[in-house]
Design a protein around this motif. Structure first.
Motif, PDB file in Angstrom:
ATOM      1  N   GLY A   1       0.774  -1.231   0.000  1.00  0.00           N
ATOM      2  CA  GLY A   1       0.000   0.000   0.000  1.00  0.00           C
ATOM      3  C   GLY A   1       0.802   1.276   0.000  1.00  0.00           C
ATOM      4  N   PHE A   2       2.091   1.205  -0.303  1.00  0.00           N
ATOM      5  CA  PHE A   2       2.929   2.404  -0.333  1.00  0.00           C
ATOM      6  C   PHE A   2       3.027   2.979  -1.741  1.00  0.00           C
ATOM      7  N   ARG A   3       3.318   4.267  -1.790  1.00  0.00           N
ATOM      8  CA  ARG A   3       3.716   4.915  -3.034  1.00  0.00           C
ATOM      9  C   ARG A   3       4.969   5.739  -2.747  1.00  0.00           C
ATOM     10  N   SER A   4       5.805   5.891  -3.733  1.00  0.00           N
ATOM     11  CA  SER A   4       7.028   6.679  -3.589  1.00  0.00           C
ATOM     12  C   SER A   4       6.718   8.165  -3.740  1.00  0.00           C
ATOM     13  N   VAL A   5       7.229   8.970  -2.802  1.00  0.00           N
ATOM     14  CA  VAL A   5       7.036  10.414  -2.913  1.00  0.00           C
ATOM     15  C   VAL A   5       8.357  11.156  -3.127  1.00  0.00           C
ATOM     16  N   ALA A   6       9.476  10.528  -2.826  1.00  0.00           N
ATOM     17  CA  ALA A   6      10.775  11.176  -3.057  1.00  0.00           C
ATOM     18  C   ALA A   6      11.886  10.141  -2.985  1.00  0.00           C
ATOM     19  N   VAL A   7      12.935  10.361  -3.790  1.00  0.00           N
ATOM     20  CA  VAL A   7      14.112   9.490  -3.766  1.00  0.00           C
ATOM     21  C   VAL A   7      15.362  10.358  -3.893  1.00  0.00           C
ATOM     22  N   GLN A   8      16.272  10.183  -2.980  1.00  0.00           N
ATOM     23  CA  GLN A   8      17.615  10.768  -3.102  1.00  0.00           C
ATOM     24  C   GLN A   8      18.568   9.618  -3.411  1.00  0.00           C
ATOM     25  N   ARG A   9      19.304   9.715  -4.506  1.00  0.00           N
ATOM     26  CA  ARG A   9      20.109   8.583  -4.958  1.00  0.00           C
ATOM     27  C   ARG A   9      21.604   8.810  -4.733  1.00  0.00           C
ATOM     28  N   ARG A  10      22.204   7.856  -4.041  1.00  0.00           N
ATOM     29  CA  ARG A  10      23.654   7.719  -3.901  1.00  0.00           C
ATOM     30  C   ARG A  10      24.353   9.021  -3.491  1.00  0.00           C
ATOM     31  N   ALA A  11      23.883   9.588  -2.428  1.00  0.00           N
ATOM     32  CA  ALA A  11      24.542  10.764  -1.855  1.00  0.00           C
ATOM     33  C   ALA A  11      25.793  10.309  -1.096  1.00  0.00           C
ATOM     34  N   PRO A  12      26.844  11.121  -1.092  1.00  0.00           N
ATOM     35  CA  PRO A  12      28.063  10.726  -0.364  1.00  0.00           C
ATOM     36  C   PRO A  12      27.818  10.638   1.133  1.00  0.00           C
ATOM     37  N   SER A  13      28.584   9.801   1.780  1.00  0.00           N
ATOM     38  CA  SER A  13      28.489   9.670   3.230  1.00  0.00           C
ATOM     39  C   SER A  13      28.961  10.952   3.907  1.00  0.00           C
ATOM     40  N   VAL A  14      28.307  11.312   5.010  1.00  0.00           N
ATOM     41  CA  VAL A  14      28.729  12.499   5.763  1.00  0.00           C
ATOM     42  C   VAL A  14      29.871  12.166   6.724  1.00  0.00           C
TER      43      VAL A  14
END
Length: 228
Positions: free
Chosen positions: A195-208
């Protein structure tokens, strides 16, 4: 003297049995963390939610909402959420991490719970209780079948239109040694069955975290549909 020796041996055997039972109760996903508890605690408690989870900030609910930190580690994210005015349940299976969280953040009003994904059995069978669930730094420790079970359970715990935020680690194992590849699109596709839908995706951000140049993170924000 012989009787005392046998008694001592019996106590040792009982102690070893209890230690082994405690180890058996630990989920497989905590493998490796026991070798670097102090270092992991220090590094994690220095992290700032606003930096690590910046992609999730727009999807936080109004202050006063009930939120769940599923896999809360040493507590820094749960404590931040509590300071922002949320009612926070923080679930963590690894006892040394829970103790570290309580020691530093024990006065923040967080409810610290011993449990683990994917089943979160101690949260009971009553659903629809949380507006927001955070799964940060955990998903890569679950195998594919555990992730499916986890999505089903998390969906059952969310209110209608509630938000689930999941971070996905990409890269070689770190302190935690039980690691499986993660994929944002795969996670989104699997979530649809519950029952989920995607509302946002951040892809492969560098580690902090300094020095983690071979590690990136994707962050997936899912929302439960208004009806199931």
């Amino acid at each position: 003297m012989r009787t005392l020796s046998w008694a001592a041996d019996g106590h040792r055997e009982a102690g070893n049995h209890l230690a082994n039972m405690a180890q058996m109760r630990q989920p497989a996903g905590v493998a490796g963390y026991g070798s670097a508890i102090e270092e992991f605690t220090t590094a994690s408690q220095r992290l700032r939610f606003e930096e690590v989870c910046s992609a999730f900030l727009p999807y936080l609910p109004r202050a006063g909402a009930a939120v769940l930190d599923a896999g809360s580690g040493v507590g820094q994210n749960a404590a931040w959420l509590s300071r922002m005015g949320y009612r926070v349940d923080a679930v963590e299976p690894f006892a040394p991490f829970r103790r570290a969280a309580v020691e530093v953040y024990g006065r923040h009003g967080v409810r610290w719970i011993m449990d683990s994904l994917p089943y979160l059995e101690s949260l009971g069978t009553v659903g629809d209780r949380y507006s927001f669930i955070l799964v940060e730094g955990v998903w890569h420790h679950l195998d594919p079948s555990e992730r499916i079970a986890g999505l089903e359970r998390l969906g059952a715990l969310l209110q209608a239109r509630g938000v689930l935020c999941v971070s996905l680690r990409h890269g070689p194992p770190g302190v935690g040694t039980r690691v499986f590849p993660t994929d944002a699109d795969e996670t989104i596709e699997a979530s649809k069955a519950f029952g989920f839908r995607s509302v946002a995706v951040q892809r492969r951000a560098p580690s902090v975290i300094p020095g983690k140049t071979n590690v990136t993170w994707s962050r997936v924000t899912l929302q439960l549909k208004s009806s199931r």
